[in-house]
Design an enzyme around this catalytic site. Structure first.
Site, PDB file in Angstrom:
ATOM      1  NE  ARG A   1      49.908  87.301 -11.270  1.00  0.00           N
ATOM      2  CZ  ARG A   1      50.825  86.727 -12.082  1.00  0.00           C
ATOM      3  NH1 ARG A   1      50.435  86.057 -13.149  1.00  0.00           N
ATOM      4  NH2 ARG A   1      52.114  86.841 -11.832  1.00  0.00           N
TER       5      ARG A   1
ATOM      6  CB  CYS B   1      48.929  82.378 -12.975  1.00  0.00           C
ATOM      7  SG  CYS B   1      49.270  82.612 -14.705  1.00  0.00           S
TER       8      CYS B   1
END
Ligand SMILES: [Zn+2]
Length: 137
Positions: free
Chosen positions: A123, A125
């Site tokens: 992920r 981010c």
């Protein structure tokens, strides 16, 4: 193309960056700031297109790899190409995290976490203010 030193290809003075970037972009990209969750651009946008570095215009992420992580920041499971970003160990705030920077200009983008979806399980981010979106034509 490998870049073992992680050295950015573009190097400008703080004054030059400050002139070029908005105050919010400067705070994030050059001072490793973080926008507050759900306040920046793009976290809830799923339009087709390309996300470029707000500092140097380098392509960073494509909408096809974007997913809704529910965290309030734009999230992707991989960069547009492996060497578009560089990883740096970040131990700020008593946490060990992996910081992500633009490989081209060294601008701070966000962090990568190992809790993303398939196929990468990652992920990315990213602060919305560190990027500019280019809609697919
Ligand atoms: Zn850049």
């Amino acid at each position: 193309m490998s870049n073992p030193t992680n050295a950015p290809k573009i190097s400008k003075s703080d004054a030059e960056w400050r002139e070029q970037l908005t105050p919010e972009q400067y705070r994030i990209l050059r001072e490793h700031g973080t926008e507050r969750a759900f306040t920046g651009p793009y976290w809830n946008s799923f339009d087709k297109g390309l996300y470029r570095c707000a500092a140097c215009d380098e392509a960073l992420f494509v909408s096809d790899t974007k997913f809704d992580a529910g965290c309030g920041w734009p999230s992707y499971f991989e960069p547009v190409k492996p060497d578009a970003v560089t990883e740096h160990r970040d131990t700020a705030f008593g946490m060990v995290r992996t910081e992500i920077r633009c490989a081209n200009c060294g601008g701070h983008l966000g962090h990568v976490f190992p809790d993303g979806p398939k196929p990468t399980g990652l992920r990315y981010c990213i602060n919305g203010h560190s990027m500019v979106f280019e809609p697919l034509k």
